[in-house]
Structure formats: C-alpha cells, structure tokens
Design a protein around this motif. Sequence first.
Motif, mmCIF file in Angstrom:
data_model
loop_
_atom_site.group_PDB
_atom_site.id
_atom_site.type_symbol
_atom_site.label_atom_id
_atom_site.label_comp_id
_atom_site.label_asym_id
_atom_site.label_seq_id
_atom_site.Cartn_x
_atom_site.Cartn_y
_atom_site.Cartn_z
ATOM 1 N N ASP A 8 96.762 72.651 31.062
ATOM 2 C CA ASP A 8 96.020 73.942 31.436
ATOM 3 C C ASP A 8 94.568 73.481 31.788
ATOM 4 N N ARG A 9 93.925 72.379 31.639
ATOM 5 C CA ARG A 9 92.519 71.985 32.026
ATOM 6 C C ARG A 9 92.680 71.289 33.349
ATOM 7 N N VAL A 10 93.789 70.866 33.886
ATOM 8 C CA VAL A 10 93.636 70.058 35.243
ATOM 9 C C VAL A 10 93.448 70.882 36.255
ATOM 10 N N THR A 11 93.005 70.482 37.557
ATOM 11 C CA THR A 11 93.060 71.098 38.660
ATOM 12 C C THR A 11 94.091 71.052 39.288
ATOM 13 N N TRP A 12 94.749 72.106 39.759
ATOM 14 C CA TRP A 12 96.061 72.413 40.352
ATOM 15 C C TRP A 12 95.628 72.578 41.839
ATOM 16 N N ARG A 13 96.342 71.897 42.800
ATOM 17 C CA ARG A 13 96.333 71.774 44.279
ATOM 18 C C ARG A 13 97.267 72.441 44.892
ATOM 19 N N LYS A 14 97.461 73.246 45.897
ATOM 20 C CA LYS A 14 98.368 73.770 46.629
ATOM 21 C C LYS A 14 98.041 73.531 48.264
ATOM 22 N N SER A 15 99.051 73.353 48.943
ATOM 23 C CA SER A 15 98.962 73.148 50.327
ATOM 24 C C SER A 15 98.239 74.030 51.001
ATOM 25 N N THR A 16 97.258 73.832 52.018
ATOM 26 C CA THR A 16 96.553 74.669 52.631
ATOM 27 C C THR A 16 97.372 75.379 53.602
ATOM 28 N N ARG A 17 98.699 74.708 53.853
ATOM 29 C CA ARG A 17 99.564 75.458 54.878
ATOM 30 C C ARG A 17 100.455 76.343 54.033
ATOM 31 N N VAL A 29 97.063 65.556 39.602
ATOM 32 C CA VAL A 29 97.170 64.331 39.115
ATOM 33 C C VAL A 29 96.289 64.078 37.696
ATOM 34 N N ILE A 30 96.896 63.448 36.656
ATOM 35 C CA ILE A 30 96.450 63.335 35.479
ATOM 36 C C ILE A 30 97.028 62.073 34.780
ATOM 37 N N ARG A 31 96.327 61.161 34.451
ATOM 38 C CA ARG A 31 96.416 59.978 33.898
ATOM 39 C C ARG A 31 97.263 59.184 34.604
ATOM 40 N N GLY A 32 97.487 59.115 35.710
ATOM 41 C CA GLY A 32 98.501 58.205 36.403
ATOM 42 C C GLY A 32 99.876 58.905 36.602
ATOM 43 N N PHE A 33 99.813 60.292 36.416
ATOM 44 C CA PHE A 33 101.110 60.937 36.791
ATOM 45 C C PHE A 33 100.791 62.307 37.505
ATOM 46 N N ALA A 34 101.737 62.574 38.183
ATOM 47 C CA ALA A 34 101.687 63.757 39.048
ATOM 48 C C ALA A 34 102.481 64.900 38.449
#
Length: 68
Positions: A8-17, A29-34
């Motif tokens: 809930d606290r991570v930054t989620w990214r989505k493709s600009t496309r 990406v969080i602690r070495g995991f995707a």
Amino acid sequence: MISHGELDRVTWRKSTRSEAGSSCVSVAVIRGFAAIRDSKDRGRRTVILGVPAFRELVQAIKDGDHDM
C-alpha cells in the motif's frame, strides 16, 4: 515476505504508453522484488517476482513469447 501494508505504501508505475480502458499492469519494486498488479482492478492478487525473474518475463514479452 512482503506485507499488504508495504504494498500500500510503494510507488506503483504504469507504462506511459498505456491508454485509458486498456489492459495494463502496474509494477512496483520493493526490497529486491517486483510486484505486479492489474491497473484497473487493484483488489486482485498481486504477483511477486524476484527482479531477475521479472527481467526475464519482460524480455519474453518483448520477444513475443506471451502474445495472445
């Protein structure tokens, strides 16, 4: 293991496309995991992969191995 609270606290990214209404995923990406989730239905299960496995998945998608 990664907790729901951490996700809930991570930054989620989505493709600009990605386009509105299209089938897209968000990645964090969080602690070495995707962490991968459905962008439109965030309540669904989140898939967690090690970064090397995630890179392999991305390359396989680029190579057309998962075309539908």
